[in-house]
Design a protein around this motif. Structure first.
Motif, short mmCIF file in Angstrom:
data_model
loop_
_atom_site.label_atom_id
_atom_site.label_comp_id
_atom_site.label_asym_id
_atom_site.label_seq_id
_atom_site.Cartn_x
_atom_site.Cartn_y
_atom_site.Cartn_z
N GLN A 103 0.67 -1.27 0.00
CA GLN A 103 0.01 -0.06 0.12
C GLN A 103 1.01 1.33 -0.02
O GLN A 103 0.47 2.24 -0.53
CB GLN A 103 -0.87 -0.10 1.41
N ASP A 104 1.99 1.15 0.62
CA ASP A 104 2.79 2.42 0.78
C ASP A 104 3.65 2.43 -0.63
O ASP A 104 3.51 3.81 -1.20
CB ASP A 104 3.90 2.23 1.85
N GLN A 105 3.84 1.54 -1.62
CA GLN A 105 4.30 1.36 -2.68
C GLN A 105 3.29 2.32 -3.56
O GLN A 105 3.45 3.06 -4.33
CB GLN A 105 4.77 -0.03 -3.25
N MET A 106 1.99 1.65 -3.47
CA MET A 106 1.00 2.23 -4.38
C MET A 106 0.66 3.76 -3.98
O MET A 106 0.50 4.58 -4.81
CB MET A 106 -0.35 1.44 -4.18
N GLU A 107 0.69 3.95 -2.73
CA GLU A 107 0.73 5.54 -2.40
C GLU A 107 1.35 6.41 -3.02
O GLU A 107 1.42 7.51 -3.64
CB GLU A 107 0.43 5.95 -0.81
N ALA A 108 2.85 5.94 -3.16
CA ALA A 108 4.13 6.43 -3.53
C ALA A 108 3.79 6.64 -5.27
O ALA A 108 4.04 7.89 -5.89
CB ALA A 108 5.34 5.89 -3.45
N ARG A 109 3.29 5.62 -5.81
CA ARG A 109 3.17 5.58 -7.27
C ARG A 109 1.91 6.72 -7.69
O ARG A 109 2.26 7.61 -8.52
CB ARG A 109 2.65 4.35 -7.74
N ASN A 110 0.78 6.92 -6.80
CA ASN A 110 -0.16 7.71 -7.03
C ASN A 110 0.44 9.07 -6.72
O ASN A 110 -0.19 10.05 -7.44
CB ASN A 110 -1.19 7.44 -5.86
N LEU A 111 1.53 9.30 -6.14
CA LEU A 111 1.80 10.80 -5.77
C LEU A 111 3.08 11.08 -6.87
O LEU A 111 3.50 12.27 -6.85
CB LEU A 111 2.43 10.98 -4.47
N GLY A 112 3.43 10.10 -7.64
CA GLY A 112 4.35 10.23 -8.76
C GLY A 112 5.77 10.09 -8.15
O GLY A 112 6.68 10.55 -8.97
N ILE A 113 5.98 9.53 -6.95
CA ILE A 113 7.14 9.19 -6.43
C ILE A 113 7.75 8.02 -7.18
O ILE A 113 7.33 6.97 -7.19
CB ILE A 113 7.05 8.95 -4.85
N ASN A 114 9.07 7.98 -7.48
CA ASN A 114 9.78 7.03 -8.33
C ASN A 114 11.11 6.79 -7.76
O ASN A 114 11.97 6.00 -8.34
CB ASN A 114 9.59 7.21 -9.81
N SER A 115 11.46 7.68 -6.88
CA SER A 115 12.79 7.24 -6.09
C SER A 115 12.75 7.66 -4.57
O SER A 115 12.08 8.55 -4.25
CB SER A 115 13.98 8.16 -7.27
N VAL A 116 13.92 7.30 -4.05
CA VAL A 116 13.79 7.36 -2.65
C VAL A 116 15.06 7.85 -2.12
O VAL A 116 16.24 7.50 -2.85
CB VAL A 116 13.58 6.34 -1.82
N PRO A 117 15.44 8.84 -1.07
CA PRO A 117 14.10 9.30 -0.28
C PRO A 117 13.55 10.07 -0.91
O PRO A 117 13.80 11.02 -1.51
CB PRO A 117 14.99 9.63 1.09
N PHE A 118 12.23 10.44 -0.38
CA PHE A 118 11.34 11.39 -0.76
C PHE A 118 10.32 11.72 0.54
O PHE A 118 9.77 11.15 1.20
CB PHE A 118 10.28 10.59 -1.83
#
Length: 230
Positions: A167-182
């Motif tokens: 779910q954390d991964q999905m939330e990241a994708r929904n926000l357009g996050i594709n690298s970390v740290p963010f």
């Protein structure tokens, strides 16, 4: 104000970014009114844990680059870590899948020990060369931070918190996050990468003072992407 941080145990910039962020937060006048939530972002989910090769060799073989270039990259990150007060031992870190470590972090979140556990996991992987996919290692680490090892053992032997990681991964994708740290501050400001302390300080103040409708990327540099490229 609430701050969410997406990161992975395997990402060296995540540890550096954590230190820089903490330095800024510790100097922030309203720090007692800030809550921090650690979010999972599994780098290279298909990675098979191996204890028969060191991280440098694995990096060379998996990325298809020459040894000297890889060594130079490792040295640069190690120097950056040293400037943040961290003692990296990247060459001896174990190429380990981080999924179980991220599940442990979710368990620790429920126990109010997420930050302490996150610190211990990063140190174990990037400084101490521990196998963060090994249940015995994770149990010892859990004990060291004050978690109930019996409950942790039960969790590791089950599928508990697997859904939470995804779910954390999905939330990241929904926000357009594709690298970390963010870092997401107050659901309004986004900071990508292990930015300097002053960048975090300014963002904290801006997020505290202003209210915007959309996520704003105020900095973007020094991160690891979803394929494990750093």
């Amino acid at each position: 104000m609430h701050i969410k941080i997406w990161s992975d145990i395997r990402c060296p910039f995540c540890y550096i970014g954590k230190r820089h962020f903490e330095s800024a937060l510790n100097s922030f006048p309203e720090k007692e009114k800030i809550t921090v939530e650690w979010k999972s972002f599994e780098l290279d989910p298909n990675l098979k844990t191996t204890t028969t090769t060191d991280a440098l060799t694995h990096f060379v073989e998996s990325k298809g680059i020459d040894y000297e270039s890889a060594k130079h990259m490792f040295n640069n990150v190690t120097a950056m870590a040293a400037n943040a007060g961290l003692d990296f031992n990247l060459e001896q870190s174990v190429p380990a899948n981080s999924f179980n470590a991220l599940r442990l972090l979710h368990f620790a979140k429920e126990e109010g020990l997420a930050n302490k556990t996150k610190e211990a996991l990063l140190k174990a992987h990037l400084t101490e060369g521990e196998n963060i996919d090994d249940h015995t290692v994770l149990l010892d680490l859990a004990k060291s931070v004050g978690l109930n090892t019996f409950k942790v053992k039960q969790m590791l032997e089950s599928d508990d918190f697997a859904y939470d990681v995804r779910q954390d991964q999905m939330e990241a994708r929904n926000l357009g996050i594709n690298s970390v740290p963010f870092f997401v501050l107050d659901n309004k400001y986004g900071i990508s990468g292990a930015q300097p302390v002053e960048v975090f300080s300014k963002a904290l103040q801006d997020a505290w003072d202003k209210h915007q409708n959309n996520l704003i990327i105020v900095a973007d540099d020094n991160s690891c992407d979803i394929n494990g490229n750093c």
